[in-house]
Scaffold this active site. Structure first.
Site, PDB file in Angstrom:
ATOM      1  N   ASP A  13      48.583  68.500   5.279  1.00 61.48           N
ATOM      2  CA  ASP A  13      47.671  67.429   4.869  1.00 61.48           C
ATOM      3  C   ASP A  13      47.568  66.319   5.905  1.00 61.48           C
ATOM      4  O   ASP A  13      47.358  65.156   5.567  1.00 61.48           O
ATOM      5  CB  ASP A  13      48.099  66.831   3.506  1.00 61.48           C
ATOM      6  CG  ASP A  13      48.288  67.910   2.469  1.00 61.48           C
ATOM      7  OD1 ASP A  13      47.412  68.777   2.367  1.00 61.48           O
ATOM      8  OD2 ASP A  13      49.321  67.892   1.781  1.00 61.48           O
ATOM      9  N   LYS A  16      43.875  68.114   9.384  1.00 55.49           N
ATOM     10  CA  LYS A  16      43.483  69.141  10.365  1.00 55.49           C
ATOM     11  C   LYS A  16      42.016  69.521  10.225  1.00 55.49           C
ATOM     12  O   LYS A  16      41.332  69.738  11.212  1.00 55.49           O
ATOM     13  CB  LYS A  16      44.328  70.414  10.180  1.00 55.49           C
ATOM     14  CG  LYS A  16      45.774  70.249  10.550  1.00 55.49           C
ATOM     15  CD  LYS A  16      46.541  71.536  10.329  1.00 55.49           C
ATOM     16  CE  LYS A  16      46.714  71.901   8.878  1.00 55.49           C
ATOM     17  NZ  LYS A  16      47.607  71.071   8.080  1.00 55.49           N
ATOM     18  N   ASN A  38      46.298  78.505  -0.446  1.00 57.28           N
ATOM     19  CA  ASN A  38      47.149  77.346  -0.756  1.00 57.28           C
ATOM     20  C   ASN A  38      46.747  76.157   0.114  1.00 57.28           C
ATOM     21  O   ASN A  38      47.031  75.010  -0.202  1.00 57.28           O
ATOM     22  CB  ASN A  38      48.648  77.674  -0.549  1.00 57.28           C
ATOM     23  CG  ASN A  38      48.952  78.340   0.785  1.00 57.28           C
ATOM     24  OD1 ASN A  38      48.057  78.795   1.488  1.00 57.28           O
ATOM     25  ND2 ASN A  38      50.219  78.413   1.139  1.00 57.28           N
ATOM     26  N   ALA A  39      46.084  76.428   1.233  1.00 57.34           N
ATOM     27  CA  ALA A  39      45.649  75.351   2.129  1.00 57.34           C
ATOM     28  C   ALA A  39      44.431  74.652   1.535  1.00 57.34           C
ATOM     29  O   ALA A  39      43.718  75.226   0.714  1.00 57.34           O
ATOM     30  CB  ALA A  39      45.275  75.935   3.483  1.00 57.34           C
ATOM     31  N   GLY A  40      44.215  73.429   1.955  1.00 54.00           N
ATOM     32  CA  GLY A  40      43.029  72.716   1.510  1.00 54.00           C
ATOM     33  C   GLY A  40      42.581  71.794   2.620  1.00 54.00           C
ATOM     34  O   GLY A  40      43.256  70.833   2.936  1.00 54.00           O
ATOM     35  N   HIS A  41      41.491  72.150   3.262  1.00 56.14           N
ATOM     36  CA  HIS A  41      41.001  71.329   4.361  1.00 56.14           C
ATOM     37  C   HIS A  41      39.764  70.570   3.888  1.00 56.14           C
ATOM     38  O   HIS A  41      38.750  71.165   3.552  1.00 56.14           O
ATOM     39  CB  HIS A  41      40.688  72.197   5.579  1.00 56.14           C
ATOM     40  CG  HIS A  41      41.929  72.786   6.186  1.00 56.14           C
ATOM     41  ND1 HIS A  41      41.915  73.857   7.043  1.00 56.14           N
ATOM     42  CD2 HIS A  41      43.223  72.437   6.059  1.00 56.14           C
ATOM     43  CE1 HIS A  41      43.157  74.133   7.408  1.00 56.14           C
ATOM     44  NE2 HIS A  41      43.960  73.288   6.820  1.00 56.14           N
ATOM     45  N   THR A  42      39.880  69.253   3.853  1.00 58.30           N
ATOM     46  CA  THR A  42      38.775  68.428   3.361  1.00 58.30           C
ATOM     47  C   THR A  42      37.944  67.934   4.534  1.00 58.30           C
ATOM     48  O   THR A  42      38.471  67.371   5.485  1.00 58.30           O
ATOM     49  CB  THR A  42      39.336  67.207   2.595  1.00 58.30           C
ATOM     50  OG1 THR A  42      40.268  67.686   1.635  1.00 58.30           O
ATOM     51  CG2 THR A  42      38.235  66.433   1.899  1.00 58.30           C
ATOM     52  N   ARG A 143      57.326  95.901   2.509  1.00 66.00           N
ATOM     53  CA  ARG A 143      56.520  97.061   2.888  1.00 66.00           C
ATOM     54  C   ARG A 143      55.871  97.792   1.717  1.00 66.00           C
ATOM     55  O   ARG A 143      55.633  98.980   1.749  1.00 66.00           O
ATOM     56  CB  ARG A 143      57.363  98.050   3.727  1.00 66.00           C
ATOM     57  CG  ARG A 143      57.776  97.417   5.038  1.00 66.00           C
ATOM     58  CD  ARG A 143      58.914  98.110   5.658  1.00 66.00           C
ATOM     59  NE  ARG A 143      60.088  97.996   4.801  1.00 66.00           N
ATOM     60  CZ  ARG A 143      61.292  98.411   5.147  1.00 66.00           C
ATOM     61  NH1 ARG A 143      61.485  98.960   6.311  1.00 66.00           N
ATOM     62  NH2 ARG A 143      62.300  98.271   4.333  1.00 66.00           N
ATOM     63  N   GLN A 222      48.954  74.366   6.277  1.00 64.05           N
ATOM     64  CA  GLN A 222      50.204  73.663   5.908  1.00 64.05           C
ATOM     65  C   GLN A 222      50.713  72.875   7.127  1.00 64.05           C
ATOM     66  O   GLN A 222      49.905  72.402   7.897  1.00 64.05           O
ATOM     67  CB  GLN A 222      51.266  74.648   5.381  1.00 64.05           C
ATOM     68  CG  GLN A 222      50.928  75.263   4.029  1.00 64.05           C
ATOM     69  CD  GLN A 222      50.016  76.469   4.128  1.00 64.05           C
ATOM     70  OE1 GLN A 222      50.230  77.359   4.903  1.00 64.05           O
ATOM     71  NE2 GLN A 222      48.977  76.498   3.308  1.00 64.05           N
ATOM     72  N   THR A 237      56.697  76.841   2.558  1.00 58.68           N
ATOM     73  CA  THR A 237      55.803  77.911   2.157  1.00 58.68           C
ATOM     74  C   THR A 237      56.379  79.225   2.699  1.00 58.68           C
ATOM     75  O   THR A 237      57.459  79.234   3.308  1.00 58.68           O
ATOM     76  CB  THR A 237      54.350  77.631   2.608  1.00 58.68           C
ATOM     77  OG1 THR A 237      53.486  78.588   1.983  1.00 58.68           O
ATOM     78  CG2 THR A 237      54.191  77.683   4.127  1.00 58.68           C
ATOM     79  N   ARG A 303      50.143  62.992  -3.651  1.00 62.70           N
ATOM     80  CA  ARG A 303      51.041  63.212  -2.508  1.00 62.70           C
ATOM     81  C   ARG A 303      52.037  62.063  -2.435  1.00 62.70           C
ATOM     82  O   ARG A 303      51.677  60.909  -2.703  1.00 62.70           O
ATOM     83  CB  ARG A 303      50.244  63.279  -1.204  1.00 62.70           C
ATOM     84  CG  ARG A 303      49.343  64.491  -1.147  1.00 62.70           C
ATOM     85  CD  ARG A 303      48.633  64.566   0.197  1.00 62.70           C
ATOM     86  NE  ARG A 303      47.624  65.605   0.179  1.00 62.70           N
ATOM     87  CZ  ARG A 303      46.402  65.487   0.694  1.00 62.70           C
ATOM     88  NH1 ARG A 303      46.035  64.373   1.297  1.00 62.70           N
ATOM     89  NH2 ARG A 303      45.557  66.479   0.633  1.00 62.70           N
ATOM     90  N   LEU A 330      44.565  56.331  10.739  1.00 69.40           N
ATOM     91  CA  LEU A 330      45.108  55.049  11.194  1.00 69.40           C
ATOM     92  C   LEU A 330      44.588  53.909  10.311  1.00 69.40           C
ATOM     93  O   LEU A 330      45.312  52.973   9.983  1.00 69.40           O
ATOM     94  CB  LEU A 330      44.687  54.806  12.655  1.00 69.40           C
ATOM     95  CG  LEU A 330      45.251  53.541  13.281  1.00 69.40           C
ATOM     96  CD1 LEU A 330      46.735  53.699  13.579  1.00 69.40           C
ATOM     97  CD2 LEU A 330      44.508  53.158  14.563  1.00 69.40           C
ATOM     98  N   SER A 402      41.850  59.171  14.783  1.00 67.69           N
ATOM     99  CA  SER A 402      40.843  59.233  13.727  1.00 67.69           C
ATOM    100  C   SER A 402      40.987  58.006  12.836  1.00 67.69           C
ATOM    101  O   SER A 402      42.087  57.670  12.400  1.00 67.69           O
ATOM    102  CB  SER A 402      41.040  60.527  12.930  1.00 67.69           C
ATOM    103  OG  SER A 402      40.280  60.497  11.765  1.00 67.69           O
TER     104      SER A 402
END
Ligand code: IMP
Length: 418
Positions: A13, A16, A38-42, A143, A222, A237, A303, A330, A402
């Site tokens: 978080d 990225k 499971n990832a979440g890119h906003t 396997r 992650q 994870t 979070r 920032l 950013s």
């Protein structure tokens, strides 16, 4: 632009998605190599929010190919949902998306096992996203997992039956939980596969081709401290989120990757359970969470927030061979009169989740908005001092800053990213 690996330096978080989106403007391809939905890119583009879980963030650019490498575990249902959602925003996926036939799939029983295990752990639960990620990787390693290419195998149904029966046995007899009907699993999977089959192939040649032309982005999901080997185990994870995961999750060689960009939030957050040495439990932590909109993009959980942990940052730089850092969010610290940087601490006690000898450096805040800064010189003096102090502590340059969620709110300090 070089072939770039983008990696979260803490517990995920770090923002990225936005950095990938900004850089994908100049890139030929964007590749995911581990994790799953499971990832979440906003991403926020012209004020419109898009959350991606599985498909690489480059999909929002017409000229950028999106590739899912063999190290990713794929829920076909989640994939189809995401493709449909993108279509409602007029984002075309056809001709841009390619998925490795070596990807293992996440079954509904993986999800049921993930949830049942978390429930049975009670207070000792990991706080997983409940998406079946861990159980899917377990089957890969033992396997007995099912890969996308197995759908074309004449023994596919038998293999699936065996695995689902095994899962159901554990669900019923170990967790005392409900079984997942096999017939519905087979029917759903076959229908899902017929919809995504057109994206699936052997990606070896394609990957070798895109890295040759350069400008390829490898989008880590992650963060470093969630790495199964190097993170805060067992609160991690189930994949290698670090540089090594990129190599095994694509089949590329280390020399194909020309730049490693660490994505670091100006403060630190973590979602789920586990140790967090620089955590701010009180009002200040809550305020930072509020200002930073710190809610999980995947599960909507709050979070946890704390000061920037530079002990972890230094470890991440080494593990991922980081060449430069993108410092995100920032602006979230704009209101603070004092800001601390966590410098060091002793061993983490995993029973009490505590740590001794925490060392901090306190700096004056800037108490001024940074969100409209167009260049480094536009930033307030104390914001620049904060950035430069982090560079000093970690002996690594901060090459991007950013200052807000929008594509435009970014400051370039290094020519290769301009
Ligand atoms: P899992 O990946 O669902 O098995 O969850 C394991 C741990 O990783 C939990 O603490 C999750 O909250 C955390 N986690 C998984 N994906 C992400 C992510 O994209 N960002 C932050 N934390 C994550």
């Amino acid at each position: 632009m070089p072939n770039i690996f983008l990696v979260g330096t803490h517990w995920g978080d770090e923002g990225k998605g936005k950095i990938v989106d900004v850089l994908s403007d100049k890139s030929t391809a964007c590749v995911r190599f581990q994790g799953g939905h499971n990832a979440g890119h906003t991403l926020v583009i012209k004020g419109k929010k898009t959350i991606l879980h599985l498909i690489p963030s480059g999909i929002l650019r017409d000229s950028c190919k999106s590739i899912i490498g063999n190290g990713v575990v794929v829920s076909l249902e989640a994939l189809i949902d995401e493709i449909d959602n993108l279509a409602t925003s007029d984002v075309q996926v056809e001709d841009k998306l390619t998925i490795s036939e070596g990807c293992h799939i996440i079954l509904p029983t993986h999800k049921a096992l993930d949830i049942a295990r978390e429930k049975s752990l009670g207070k000792k639960s990991i706080g997983t996203t409940g998406r079946g990620i861990g159980p899917a990787y377990e089957d890969k390693v033992s396997r007995q997992g099912i890969r996308l290419k197995d759908f074309e195998d004449k023994n596919f149904e038998k293999k699936l039956q065996n695995l689902v029966s095994y899962h159901n046995f554990i669900l019923k007899n170990y967790y005392n939980d409900s079984e997942v009907p096999l017939a519905s699993v087979i029917k759903d999977l076959e229908s899902y596969y017929s919809q995504v089959k057109k994206y699936v192939c052997n990606i070896e040649e394609l990957l070798n081709e895109v890295v040759k032309t350069s400008g390829c982005i490898f989008e880590g999901a992650q963060g470093t401290m969630l790495d199964i080997d190097h993170g805060t185990y067992p609160y991690v994870t189930s994949s290698n989120t670090t540089f090594a995961g990129l190599l095994s999750g694509t089949g590329l060689s280390p020399t194909d990757i020309e730049y490693s960009l660490g994505i670091t939030k100006a403060y630190t957050t973590r979602v789920g359970q586990g140790p967090f040495p620089s955590e701010l439990d009180g009002e200040l932590g809550k305020n930072i969470a509020k200002w930073g909109g710190e809610k999980g993009a995947t599960t909507g959980r709050d979070r946890r927030c704390g000061w920037l942990d530079t002990k972890i940052l230094r470890k991440s730089i080494k593990l991922n061979n980081i060449n430069g850092i993108a410092l995100t969010k920032l602006d979230v610290l704009d209101k603070l009169d004092k800001i601390k940087i966590c410098l060091n601490y002793g061993e983490i006690d995993y029973n009490s989740m505590s740590v001794d000898d925490l060392e901090y450096l306190e700096m004056d805040g800037w108490q001024q908005s940074t969100s409209n800064a167009k260049s480094y010189d536009d930033l307030p003096k104390n914001a620049k001092l904060y950035i430069e102090k982090i560079e000093d502590i970690c002996s690594t340059s901060i090459v991007l800053v950013s200052t807000g969620p929008d594509r435009e709110q970014i400051i370039y300090r290094n020519k290769i990213f301009e």
